[in-house]
Design an enzyme around this catalytic site. Structure first.
Site, PDB file in Angstrom:
ATOM      1  N   ASP A 105       0.802  -1.227   0.000  1.00 31.89           N
ATOM      2  CA  ASP A 105       0.000   0.000   0.000  1.00 31.89           C
ATOM      3  C   ASP A 105       0.834   1.276   0.000  1.00 31.89           C
ATOM      4  O   ASP A 105       0.287   2.357  -0.191  1.00 31.89           O
ATOM      5  CB  ASP A 105      -0.913   0.013   1.233  1.00 31.89           C
ATOM      6  N   MET A 142      -6.368  -2.275  -4.169  1.00 30.05           N
ATOM      7  CA  MET A 142      -6.003  -2.330  -2.766  1.00 30.05           C
ATOM      8  C   MET A 142      -5.770  -0.925  -2.206  1.00 30.05           C
ATOM      9  O   MET A 142      -5.522   0.016  -2.956  1.00 30.05           O
ATOM     10  CB  MET A 142      -4.778  -3.199  -2.580  1.00 30.05           C
ATOM     11  N   GLY A 143      -5.814  -0.829  -0.893  1.00 30.41           N
ATOM     12  CA  GLY A 143      -5.607   0.447  -0.212  1.00 30.41           C
ATOM     13  C   GLY A 143      -6.692   0.661   0.826  1.00 30.41           C
ATOM     14  O   GLY A 143      -7.691   1.284   0.518  1.00 30.41           O
ATOM     15  N   HIS A 149      -6.135 -10.270  -4.698  1.00 26.64           N
ATOM     16  CA  HIS A 149      -4.816 -10.837  -4.411  1.00 26.64           C
ATOM     17  C   HIS A 149      -3.862 -10.817  -5.599  1.00 26.64           C
ATOM     18  O   HIS A 149      -2.653 -10.919  -5.407  1.00 26.64           O
ATOM     19  CB  HIS A 149      -4.964 -12.288  -3.947  1.00 26.64           C
ATOM     20  N   VAL A 150      -4.402 -10.725  -6.805  1.00 26.60           N
ATOM     21  CA  VAL A 150      -3.517 -10.715  -7.971  1.00 26.60           C
ATOM     22  C   VAL A 150      -2.494  -9.591  -7.868  1.00 26.60           C
ATOM     23  O   VAL A 150      -1.376  -9.699  -8.365  1.00 26.60           O
ATOM     24  CB  VAL A 150      -4.343 -10.592  -9.277  1.00 26.60           C
TER      25      VAL A 150
END
EC number: 2.7.1.90
Lengths: 342, 342, 342, 342
Positions: D128, D170-171, D272-273
């Protein structure tokens, strides 16, 4: 049953996927033992082996290269070669041999099988896709993808500089990589070993391209030759794997185009990058299926055969057929591509 | 000759490559004019066109999507649809129509051609590779490559966390993407719509994997179903293109595995990423050849046909054949893959 | 305000991203008009322009190359060049000029700005990352990624054949690409222009690698030189963009290694593939931010400056600083990498 | 000297590159011995180790994941945890510990170091990029590249279907991945956790995009929240690694956009990639340098510190600083990006 496995010839993405499939199915379904021979036919010749079990093939599916090593050693050309191979097989109690390789490696397998009673099953392997009896060989799709990505990248540089870019790809005797990557990459000229090319015609295509403010990409197979020209490639420019040395037809052609048209021309020789690294999904699938069917051929005691792709099916063909003649580009398929030239 | 071109159904890498090949060959070799219809059958239905000439197809070979737009509009289900399509074709002086699409789009072409005398040539298109009469459709190889790359990435996370990862890939009625990407990616379980799965069996495979200190990857086609289970996917979870909504079988399966084995399990739904973006080299090559052969079929006035891949050749088959039945995964091919399960 | 934009020097991924950001912000936030000059300084010199508005920059973010074209034309070396540039700017009513380029292009901007009162803002561009005053230039990360992927692929071929592979990457005066891709690719030797190399030492590293049954990858910047050796690269081997010709140090080195160690050695010259095609995410981000800050510098009438990256911030530095000296690899950073040699 | 190494928290490309650099330099230059602890802090807590020498780190540079395994075990929250860690270190004769991890893992290291006299050096790790005291963390660049490639692919599908595509990246607490991949991918809206978003404003941007016949891509960080909205994400939707479950803000937002604008909207959750697989060249370079400098800090007995990137230099900062506060997106940097919205 104890089965030997070897990989011969130039590196090719998918070799490890074949080995893994052979071992996984052989051990799990048929209870076979395996012996890996190191560096192609050098392994049986010199009784050089490595352990080959389920553990040895873990994690190798996505990896290029071959865990068994490779070489171009030819036992038929080694003194007392046949006897030494037979001795090794006896010593190691090998009942069947799976040979994964191209024309040379399979040619040896064909003769050992046909003339000397050694029980072989072949798996075809060539980046160049020039083995007859199979629609495709693994490694080819990966090479075409790599060449296509390179051509994609070169387009922007050609346009930005209004410059001719010549891309030399693999293919000594057959132009499959050039044809497929040239079509896929939107090349403006594609040159293959099957047809001698006319430099004047190429220059005309190059110039017509500049007239519409685009810059041409010329894809040339390393084995392509100009019409009426002497051999541009000298014999001594080949290495021990039969790969061509760097300074080849691409470099020669760029200079000719530059000289005749006055346009800047540059060459990119993709070289070994085309034959290493992780296989494409297609090549992993094909190599895996080849491996599964090769061990089935062993189980069926169907020796002297090679696995091959026909449409979407894996079939068995006589080993001798595979190496009888080179599969070159069909003239009509090349003709079809010419609508995009110029 | 004036030829109309349309693209229908879901997005698929290679559509632009077909359009480009059709136009390049049609204009340069046969001197045809082209009209692009916007958004599949909506274009002829509503007389919505865009110019389609050499300039329009420059640079589109490597680009995903379709410059013509797409939709799932069905003129057979529209009031007065047939007449409106015929009116548009008359107004635009269209003598032949090339329809690029899947089961639905080609189904319309088959009926317009067979029952209403509209001169159509079809080009098969489906990510899912489930059209009979052709070995492969373009877009499939790209989707399999993308799914395989994702599986490659997920392996390391599964191992690092000792966690089950469920990867849901496309395939509502046929498991081709799951089977090919699962084999290529080294999945430990592959689930396809053609065979109902047994959750207990999956859990046993999952647990055997953990025993050797590896973590399992389960690849599941969006249309796969558990044995004896009710429909896990509700009908209202499909969008107007027939794509499944996010929360599907993958999510359900991860929860079941977690509940039964006590292992952490997570889902990745690849979704639209599989159907967009630049086509693989194989798909560009196949789409280009389909385009070249489709315009040849027009020139030969060979209407009511579809181009198709057989081995390495492009052939023509009756349009009706393509849509007569779904091409599903052969049980023996699925059986073959099971050696890698667990 | 009417603003001119030009791109000079060699192709570099990210040029289009800069242009797009400049135009998007200039039009939308400041209401400026734009004029694109064709082919670097040739544009203002010959009053050769192309329209540059929001529509012109649609979709160009992911594309390599430059929609404005490029050249190495230098108005300071053209007869009456300064006056002709000034005339064009007056005719086109240009009040500010954004020059995107490397040492040469920005050197011209610095002089035009400092000595001739032409209001310039610079954006640094070099694949080689050798401009001082900025931590990174866009294009470099893309080149390093491409070189690293190539090295990844070559590893498997080197191991399979137990062969030395020499990879020649870009970098005439600075070894940044060699150092970064060599470290990222796990090269066994990295050679940079900043330090003359000792062939005997290289051969020792090569041999120690073979002793543990691995094969070495040698990454060499095109500008690297052997100790005490004459210039291996002849001046006439440079093209008009200052790029080195194919047959360079890599080829020479492979032959030397082969001669001295008796091991097979091959060369791959990555060449133009490193500078074309879609930019990496980092390069798109950096180029976009450079563009946004360049147009802000114009709005602030902060001429004679160049945008630059410092840590994660974009700052402005005097144009003259950027071209005052070459940013070469720090000896301690190179020393650090040597733990992986051999 | 005997040095322990552990990796904690979520998977992150580059972990293996750090481990390799630490061991290579530690063994070759300083003659240290190494002990690998399994699964983060669980290793020292339970005295679970694996051998860690030159051989163990061969070939791991390009591989994602961590050969040491990972977990979120916190010895400070385990009964008698501190004593058990100390006992293990004593038993294993560990004189220094290198902890590679994010906020939690380094937080433990900071306290063990500051309060309990355990000699720790930290290496920052977070996909992140939200650790203060370092410009970047490895893994972030890889994640941004993966997200950008996905956005590239989604553009063509959005256009072909004239549909809104929401991409959830994500984040949880910081919007770095969303901001960088959104900028690099040419997203039309970027939503980050640092600023609550206004759904009406988003719908206005979406509609303005359709007016010019383009389809919008909305990139949303998993932790982004609507203005005035209740928590859209329930606490129980987090897994044991703190990762968010699939059905999150992206899905919610797509439904809202669909409901308010009447346009088709779909969600892709990259999941998850983004955190697995081979690291980008930048991440390999950064991770390698972090490893080299971490072992130097050990040699200098400079404990209680963490290595960090500042510009292009690696520096040491107090471990406590790294975890003192979250590094969130600067409002002005987010503001800068808004010129591309709509």
């Amino acid at each position: 049953m104890r089965v030997g496995v070897l990989t011969g010839g130039g590196d090719c993405p998918g070799l490890n996927a074949v080995i893994r499939a052979v071992v996984r199915k052989g051990v799990q379904e048929y209870g076979y033992d395996f012996v890996g021979f190191r560096d192609g036919w050098r392994g049986p010749l010199e009784n050089d082996t490595i352990p080959l079990d389920i553990r040895a093939v873990r994690g190798i599916l996505p990896r290029g290269g071959t865990i068994l090593g490779s070489s171009r050693t030819n036992p038929l050309k080694s003194e007392d070669g046949i006897r030494r191979v037979k001795d090794t097989l006896a010593k190691q109690e090998i009942e069947a041999l799976i040979a994964i390789g191209g024309e040379d490696t399979l040619g040896v397998a064909a003769r050992l099988s046909g003339e000397y009673g050694i029980r072989c099953v072949g798996v075809p392997k060539t980046i160049d896709n020039d083995l007859s009896a199979t629609d495709y060989t693994f490694g080819f799709d990966t090479a075409v993808n790599i060449a296509t990505e390179a051509i994609d990248r070169l387009h922007t540089t050609a346009e930005s500089h209004m410059r001719v870019l010549v891309v030399e790809v693999m293919g000594r005797h057959a132009g499959w990589i050039a044809l497929h990557s040239g079509l896929a990459g939107g090349a403006n000229v594609i040159l293959i070993p099957e047809q001698r090319f006319d430099v004047d015609q190429i220059c005309a295509w190059v110039e017509s391209r500049f007239k519409i403010r685009y810059a041409p990409i010329v894809v040339v197979a390393e084995g392509a030759m100009p019409k009426g020209g002497d051999a541009v490639l000298k014999d001594d420019s080949l290495d021990s794997f039969g790969h061509v040395r760097l300074s080849g037809i691409g470099e020669w052609l760029a200079k000719e185009i530059e000289r005749r048209t006055g346009k800047d021309a540059r060459t990119t020789v993709l070289g070994h990058v085309q034959r290493g690294g992780t296989p494409s999904a297609f090549d992993r699938w094909l190599a895996t299926r080849f491996g599964l069917h090769a061990i089935d051929a062993v189980r069926d005691q169907h020796f002297g055969t090679m696995v091959a792709l026909r449409g979407t099916n894996i079939v068995r063909v006589p080993l001798a057929d595979a190496t009888a003649r080179l599969k070159t580009v069909d003239p009509s398929e090349y003709e079809e591509a010419k609508v995009f030239f110029g």
